[in-house]
Design a protein around this motif. Sequence first.
Motif, PDB file in Angstrom:
ATOM      1  N   ASP A 295      -6.478  39.299 -57.645  1.00 57.00           N
ATOM      2  CA  ASP A 295      -5.708  39.321 -56.405  1.00 57.00           C
ATOM      3  C   ASP A 295      -4.586  38.285 -56.383  1.00 57.00           C
ATOM      4  O   ASP A 295      -3.928  38.129 -55.356  1.00 57.00           O
TER       5      ASP A 295
ATOM      6  N   ARG B  53      -4.631  45.180 -56.681  1.00 56.77           N
ATOM      7  CA  ARG B  53      -5.817  44.420 -57.048  1.00 56.77           C
ATOM      8  C   ARG B  53      -5.945  44.232 -58.548  1.00 56.77           C
ATOM      9  O   ARG B  53      -6.923  43.639 -59.014  1.00 56.77           O
TER      10      ARG B  53
ATOM     11  N   PRO C 292      -3.189  40.725 -47.670  1.00 57.88           N
ATOM     12  CA  PRO C 292      -4.114  41.335 -48.613  1.00 57.88           C
ATOM     13  C   PRO C 292      -5.452  41.619 -47.941  1.00 57.88           C
ATOM     14  O   PRO C 292      -5.732  41.119 -46.853  1.00 57.88           O
TER      15      PRO C 292
ATOM     16  N   ALA D 177     -10.040  39.759 -50.531  1.00 59.11           N
ATOM     17  CA  ALA D 177      -9.146  38.945 -51.352  1.00 59.11           C
ATOM     18  C   ALA D 177      -8.909  37.598 -50.701  1.00 59.11           C
ATOM     19  O   ALA D 177      -8.845  36.572 -51.357  1.00 59.11           O
TER      20      ALA D 177
ATOM     21  N   GLY E 274      -8.862  42.781 -63.050  1.00 56.75           N
ATOM     22  CA  GLY E 274      -9.016  42.728 -61.607  1.00 56.75           C
ATOM     23  C   GLY E 274      -8.648  41.343 -61.102  1.00 56.75           C
ATOM     24  O   GLY E 274      -9.305  40.354 -61.433  1.00 56.75           O
TER      25      GLY E 274
ATOM     26  N   THR F  75     -12.039  38.076 -58.540  1.00 59.79           N
ATOM     27  CA  THR F  75     -10.651  38.535 -58.440  1.00 59.79           C
ATOM     28  C   THR F  75      -9.728  37.431 -57.937  1.00 59.79           C
ATOM     29  O   THR F  75      -8.540  37.674 -57.741  1.00 59.79           O
TER      30      THR F  75
END
Length: 343
Positions: free
Chosen positions: A286, A322, A97, A101, A284, A118
């Motif tokens: 991750d 995301r 990622p 992230a 949002g 996130t």
Amino acid sequence: MTLSTPLLAAVPLVASLLGPALSGAAPEQYATATRVPDTPARPDVAEHDPAQDAGVLSYWTPERMAKALPLGLPVVFAKGGLLSSLAPPVTGDDPAPPREATRAGVSHRSARPLATTTGSRWAVGGAVTKTTGRVFLTLNGVDFVCSASTVRSRNRDLVVTAGHCVKDGTGAWARNWTFVPGYRKDGSQPYGRWTARRMFVAGPWARAADDNHDIAMVALSPSRGRHVADVVGVQDIAFGSPRGGRTISFGYPADPPYDGRHLVYCSGALRDDPYGGTQDQGLGCDMTAGASGGPWLSRFDTATGKGTITSLSSFKYSDDQRTMYGPLLGESAKKLYELAGRA
């Protein structure tokens, strides 16, 4: 849509996140909506009795639990605003990622929760560290992990998670299903573990893997004579909440940059599905595979770690890793909850 095997690839909230309130074997059974005069219709739900899983606690040795794979978030291809198929499962060869992230997911820890993140480790404590847990299950012969939360119910035995963490769409039901609340990074299970007594998914999920209904409720067997709610507590749940607002989500993501050993949270504003393929809302986030089924909470109080479940982690689009999407908890989910709470 149907999930690939064996590796399977909100709702609205009202209060702000700032301040103290951050705002096999048994056949599946379908309850139809056919009405009989003076007889209430049963909800459109698929039920499963995992009675064949005797010995499930002995099945989950520390070695098996450590090797269980994160059950992937279904990754949906978006083309022309339509949902067409699922992406291949994430593998160890896939690119990592984005660096941002990785920073958020692995390094960030704060005694004060962020109003927008996130993906950060939850280091504040509170009830959510006990009510949220990891799920261990076997699907099509492969051992996996997901996330889930206890929820207030009549039977005091109920947890909520994603439908794909209980049933592979139109395919098999999970076996060896076990909930470990308050899982810790060293693999310890401070509050014990609970096995599935009865499984429930929405009819549209069982018939067509409909992402609008990627919701499951599991009634647990008592552990050492105790109900899970009496040991770890519960989160409230709400149905038919207004769209929009903000939410905070929790889970145990286990694909890189995460390792499944920490409770992680995402926090921010909700937005509608930009492709129009579902009624789900996006956040949002991750978080990766293993976070599936983790709760989304509104009216969340950081002092107590309690809130109201209004959605859960369900899927991501192929061109937007995301953003996590979660289904609306509407009338269908309410009927699912009521039936499971009486089991």
